[in-house]
Design an enzyme around this catalytic site. Structure first.
Site, mmCIF file in Angstrom:
data_model
loop_
_atom_site.group_PDB
_atom_site.id
_atom_site.type_symbol
_atom_site.label_atom_id
_atom_site.label_comp_id
_atom_site.label_asym_id
_atom_site.label_seq_id
_atom_site.Cartn_x
_atom_site.Cartn_y
_atom_site.Cartn_z
ATOM 1 N N HIS A 33 -50.288 1.583 4.593
ATOM 2 C CA HIS A 33 -50.363 0.801 3.362
ATOM 3 C C HIS A 33 -49.515 1.460 2.268
ATOM 4 O O HIS A 33 -48.799 0.790 1.522
ATOM 5 C CB HIS A 33 -51.818 0.684 2.927
ATOM 6 C CG HIS A 33 -52.043 -0.316 1.852
ATOM 7 N ND1 HIS A 33 -53.185 -1.051 1.769
ATOM 8 C CD2 HIS A 33 -51.291 -0.722 0.809
ATOM 9 C CE1 HIS A 33 -53.134 -1.852 0.727
ATOM 10 N NE2 HIS A 33 -51.983 -1.657 0.123
ATOM 11 N N GLU A 64 -45.918 0.756 2.930
ATOM 12 C CA GLU A 64 -45.621 -0.630 2.543
ATOM 13 C C GLU A 64 -45.295 -0.696 1.055
ATOM 14 O O GLU A 64 -44.298 -1.290 0.650
ATOM 15 C CB GLU A 64 -46.823 -1.527 2.857
ATOM 16 C CG GLU A 64 -46.724 -2.919 2.296
ATOM 17 C CD GLU A 64 -48.079 -3.557 2.044
ATOM 18 O OE1 GLU A 64 -48.223 -4.211 0.985
ATOM 19 O OE2 GLU A 64 -48.985 -3.417 2.890
ATOM 20 N N GLU A 121 -47.883 5.118 -6.577
ATOM 21 C CA GLU A 121 -48.339 4.309 -5.443
ATOM 22 C C GLU A 121 -49.500 4.961 -4.700
ATOM 23 O O GLU A 121 -50.356 4.261 -4.162
ATOM 24 C CB GLU A 121 -47.186 3.999 -4.496
ATOM 25 C CG GLU A 121 -46.161 3.056 -5.085
ATOM 26 C CD GLU A 121 -46.744 1.744 -5.600
ATOM 27 O OE1 GLU A 121 -47.746 1.245 -5.051
ATOM 28 O OE2 GLU A 121 -46.178 1.205 -6.565
ATOM 29 N N GLU A 141 -57.018 0.652 -4.163
ATOM 30 C CA GLU A 141 -57.218 -0.505 -3.284
ATOM 31 C C GLU A 141 -58.187 -0.169 -2.154
ATOM 32 O O GLU A 141 -59.015 -0.998 -1.773
ATOM 33 C CB GLU A 141 -55.875 -0.986 -2.738
ATOM 34 C CG GLU A 141 -55.024 -1.665 -3.792
ATOM 35 C CD GLU A 141 -53.675 -2.137 -3.274
ATOM 36 O OE1 GLU A 141 -53.406 -2.034 -2.060
ATOM 37 O OE2 GLU A 141 -52.884 -2.625 -4.105
#
Length: 183
Positions: A86, A89, A159, A166
């Site tokens: 993730h 990404e 990030e 998240e």
């Protein structure tokens, strides 16, 4: 007509950039059901000279989707690596050696296109939806993102925090978290 021009000439141009030694591609047909669904959707498969598989479906729409699937997802992560797919990404959208993050999105949005990605248990998908006349630009940008990502320290820190947040959101949602426990 979208036809053979798009899926032979443009893909060959893009994919000739990708060095087969850099990427290992697994068999996309994991089971008979996947193969049946492919046949029912009238999708076609071709293998380029560099070994890369291209799946395509010709239709009458002026809007196309160019999708790059990396067959690695959360199921491939060890306990120490949880969230790395993730995170990768997210990092792919933080710029390349030749384009800033803003330039990546602007080049697609300028033509009314959409660019996004998602990570699942089995794969990470990056895609651009755009008018078929802009297919070459979409492929160029996806190739740049895959081959020349820029891992800036500021972006890494940002990030990392976004992905952790998240993950915490999923952990706080019992309906989503239950599936992680079963996995």
């Amino acid at each position: 007509m979208l036809g053979s021009f798009l899926f032979s000439d443009i893909f060959k141009n893009m994919l000739s950039i990708i060095d087969r030694k850099k990427y290992e591609f697994k068999n996309i047909f994991k089971d008979a059901l996947t193969y049946q669904l492919l046949l029912q959707s009238k999708m076609r498969k071709t293998i380029l000279n560099n070994g890369l598989r291209v799946l395509y479906k010709q239709n009458n729409s002026d809007i196309i989707t160019i999708n790059v699937s990396v067959l690695v997802g959360s199921n491939n992560e060890s306990q120490k690596e949880l969230g790395i797919c993730h995170f990768m990404e997210h990092m792919m959208f933080e710029g390349t050696k030749s384009r800033s993050s803003l330039q990546l999105s602007s080049e697609i949005e300028r033509y009314g296109g959409e660019m996004n990605a998602y990570t699942s248990n089995e794969k990470t998908n990056y895609f651009i939806k755009i008018h078929k006349r802009r297919a070459k630009k979409a492929i160029e940008i996806l190739a740049d993102m895959m081959i020349n990502p820029l891992f800036d320290e500021k972006a890494i820190k940002k990030e990392k925090n976004v992905v952790i947040e998240e993950i915490n959101m999923v952990n706080d949602n019992p309906r989503q978290y239950q599936w992680m426990l079963l996995g």
